[in-house]
Scaffold this motif. Structure first.
Motif, PDB file in Angstrom:
ATOM      1  N   ILE A  16      93.546  16.396 -13.748  1.00  0.00           N
ATOM      2  CA  ILE A  16      94.976  15.556 -13.551  1.00  0.00           C
ATOM      3  C   ILE A  16      96.596  16.191 -13.625  1.00  0.00           C
ATOM      4  N   TYR A  17      96.295  16.614 -14.774  1.00  0.00           N
ATOM      5  CA  TYR A  17      97.678  17.497 -15.286  1.00  0.00           C
ATOM      6  C   TYR A  17      97.726  18.300 -13.551  1.00  0.00           C
ATOM      7  N   ALA A  18      96.648  19.093 -13.483  1.00  0.00           N
ATOM      8  CA  ALA A  18      97.099  20.203 -12.100  1.00  0.00           C
ATOM      9  C   ALA A  18      97.902  19.776 -10.986  1.00  0.00           C
ATOM     10  N   GLY A  19      96.925  18.342 -10.853  1.00  0.00           N
ATOM     11  CA  GLY A  19      97.394  17.758  -9.675  1.00  0.00           C
ATOM     12  C   GLY A  19      98.849  17.523  -9.324  1.00  0.00           C
ATOM     13  N   LYS A  20      99.238  16.976 -10.991  1.00  0.00           N
ATOM     14  CA  LYS A  20     100.464  17.081 -10.683  1.00  0.00           C
ATOM     15  C   LYS A  20     101.996  17.998 -11.388  1.00  0.00           C
ATOM     16  N   LEU A  21     101.249  19.064 -11.376  1.00  0.00           N
ATOM     17  CA  LEU A  21     101.274  20.424 -11.299  1.00  0.00           C
ATOM     18  C   LEU A  21     101.731  21.541 -10.134  1.00  0.00           C
ATOM     19  N   ILE A  22     100.905  20.992  -9.387  1.00  0.00           N
ATOM     20  CA  ILE A  22     100.637  22.321  -8.349  1.00  0.00           C
ATOM     21  C   ILE A  22     101.439  21.586  -7.526  1.00  0.00           C
TER      22      ILE A  22
ATOM     23  N   ALA B  78      92.342  36.597 -13.664  1.00  0.00           N
ATOM     24  CA  ALA B  78      93.683  37.431 -13.609  1.00  0.00           C
ATOM     25  C   ALA B  78      93.115  36.193 -15.629  1.00  0.00           C
ATOM     26  N   ILE B  79      93.609  37.614 -15.976  1.00  0.00           N
ATOM     27  CA  ILE B  79      94.204  36.532 -17.552  1.00  0.00           C
ATOM     28  C   ILE B  79      95.604  36.336 -18.026  1.00  0.00           C
ATOM     29  N   ILE B  80      95.759  35.767 -18.185  1.00  0.00           N
ATOM     30  CA  ILE B  80      97.245  35.142 -17.793  1.00  0.00           C
ATOM     31  C   ILE B  80      98.004  34.965 -19.517  1.00  0.00           C
TER      32      ILE B  80
ATOM     33  N   LEU C 233      81.869  29.222   2.953  1.00  0.00           N
ATOM     34  CA  LEU C 233      83.203  29.313   3.417  1.00  0.00           C
ATOM     35  C   LEU C 233      83.773  30.560   3.942  1.00  0.00           C
ATOM     36  N   LYS C 234      83.158  31.904   2.757  1.00  0.00           N
ATOM     37  CA  LYS C 234      83.218  33.597   3.457  1.00  0.00           C
ATOM     38  C   LYS C 234      84.995  33.614   2.724  1.00  0.00           C
ATOM     39  N   ALA C 235      85.091  33.321   1.728  1.00  0.00           N
ATOM     40  CA  ALA C 235      86.619  33.086   1.140  1.00  0.00           C
ATOM     41  C   ALA C 235      86.183  33.583  -0.069  1.00  0.00           C
ATOM     42  N   SER C 236      87.172  34.342  -0.616  1.00  0.00           N
ATOM     43  CA  SER C 236      86.730  34.915  -1.671  1.00  0.00           C
ATOM     44  C   SER C 236      87.448  33.799  -3.014  1.00  0.00           C
ATOM     45  N   LEU C 237      87.207  33.996  -4.771  1.00  0.00           N
ATOM     46  CA  LEU C 237      87.212  33.293  -5.383  1.00  0.00           C
ATOM     47  C   LEU C 237      88.011  33.875  -5.885  1.00  0.00           C
ATOM     48  N   THR C 238      89.028  33.350  -7.049  1.00  0.00           N
ATOM     49  CA  THR C 238      89.822  34.186  -7.879  1.00  0.00           C
ATOM     50  C   THR C 238      89.093  32.970  -8.912  1.00  0.00           C
ATOM     51  N   VAL C 239      89.369  34.122 -10.552  1.00  0.00           N
ATOM     52  CA  VAL C 239      88.801  33.169 -11.417  1.00  0.00           C
ATOM     53  C   VAL C 239      90.733  32.962 -12.663  1.00  0.00           C
ATOM     54  N   LEU C 240      90.962  32.561 -12.629  1.00  0.00           N
ATOM     55  CA  LEU C 240      92.135  32.578 -13.732  1.00  0.00           C
ATOM     56  C   LEU C 240      91.665  31.631 -15.293  1.00  0.00           C
ATOM     57  N   HIS C 241      91.783  32.502 -16.068  1.00  0.00           N
ATOM     58  CA  HIS C 241      92.482  32.074 -17.278  1.00  0.00           C
ATOM     59  C   HIS C 241      93.352  31.918 -18.396  1.00  0.00           C
TER      60      HIS C 241
ATOM     61  N   SER D 214      99.490  24.826 -18.128  1.00  0.00           N
ATOM     62  CA  SER D 214     101.586  23.523 -17.596  1.00  0.00           C
ATOM     63  C   SER D 214     102.264  24.803 -17.637  1.00  0.00           C
ATOM     64  N   LYS D 215     102.191  25.701 -17.802  1.00  0.00           N
ATOM     65  CA  LYS D 215     103.103  26.838 -17.264  1.00  0.00           C
ATOM     66  C   LYS D 215     102.851  27.500 -16.216  1.00  0.00           C
ATOM     67  N   GLY D 216     102.202  28.370 -16.186  1.00  0.00           N
ATOM     68  CA  GLY D 216     101.403  29.520 -15.841  1.00  0.00           C
ATOM     69  C   GLY D 216     100.456  28.963 -14.504  1.00  0.00           C
ATOM     70  N   LEU D 217     100.346  27.679 -14.225  1.00  0.00           N
ATOM     71  CA  LEU D 217      98.765  27.335 -13.262  1.00  0.00           C
ATOM     72  C   LEU D 217     100.069  27.536 -11.461  1.00  0.00           C
ATOM     73  N   GLN D 218     100.558  27.386 -11.597  1.00  0.00           N
ATOM     74  CA  GLN D 218     101.758  26.898 -10.559  1.00  0.00           C
ATOM     75  C   GLN D 218     102.052  28.502 -10.516  1.00  0.00           C
ATOM     76  N   PRO D 219     102.219  29.395 -10.651  1.00  0.00           N
ATOM     77  CA  PRO D 219     103.053  30.515 -10.405  1.00  0.00           C
ATOM     78  C   PRO D 219     102.006  31.133 -10.145  1.00  0.00           C
ATOM     79  N   ALA D 220     100.641  30.814 -10.750  1.00  0.00           N
ATOM     80  CA  ALA D 220      99.004  31.877 -10.644  1.00  0.00           C
ATOM     81  C   ALA D 220      98.252  31.508  -9.550  1.00  0.00           C
TER      82      ALA D 220
END
Length: 133
Positions: free
Chosen positions: A124-130, A83-85, A28-36, A90-96
């Motif tokens: 499944i949990y992320a689907g509820k958070l985001i 990004a290493i968060i 898709l010629k998109a960038s990739l952001t890796v979160l931990h 649960s608390k960091g996914l939405q803002p990240a």
């Protein structure tokens, strides 16, 4: 689509999702952001958090090795941000995801039930958070 976010705990189970995200970003010629995320849910392990701090040098080495694998998969054709968060998933996914301007979030599976096996507990949990994307 401009940016795909993939979350990793550097375990083998998440590698398939990360490979998929990297190949999709390439197509898709998109960038990739890796979160931990460095912490488990503080409500569960609050008594440990005061004394346990993540070793960021080890995490940075793991992230570097992870990004190298993603670069090999995409033949260096995808811009990869990391990004290493220092927060829980649960608390960091939405803002990240908001900070990364995510158009798509890709997560791996870690369990064996049919629904959880397809999507993963955290997925499944992320689907509820985001709330977006």
């Amino acid at each position: 689509m401009k940016n795909i976010v993939v979350c990793t705990d550097f375990a083998a189970g998440g590698n398939n999702a990360a490979c998929y995200a990297a190949m999709l970003a390439q197509q898709l010629k998109a960038s990739l952001t890796v979160l931990h995320f460095t912490m488990e849910d503080p409500s569960v392990f609050s008594f440990l958090h005061e004394n346990l701090q993540p070793d960021h040098s080890v995490l940075e080495e793991q992230m570097s090795a992870f990004v190298l694998r993603m670069r090999n998969i995409t033949q260096n054709s995808v811009a990869i941000n990391t990004a290493i968060i220092n927060n829980s998933f649960s608390k960091g996914l939405q803002p990240a995801c908001r900070n990364a301007h995510a158009d798509l979030v890709v997560l791996g599976a870690h369990q064996n039930s049919s629904v959880v096996g397809l999507f993963g507990n955290k997925s499944i949990y992320a689907g509820k958070l985001i709330k977006e994307p």
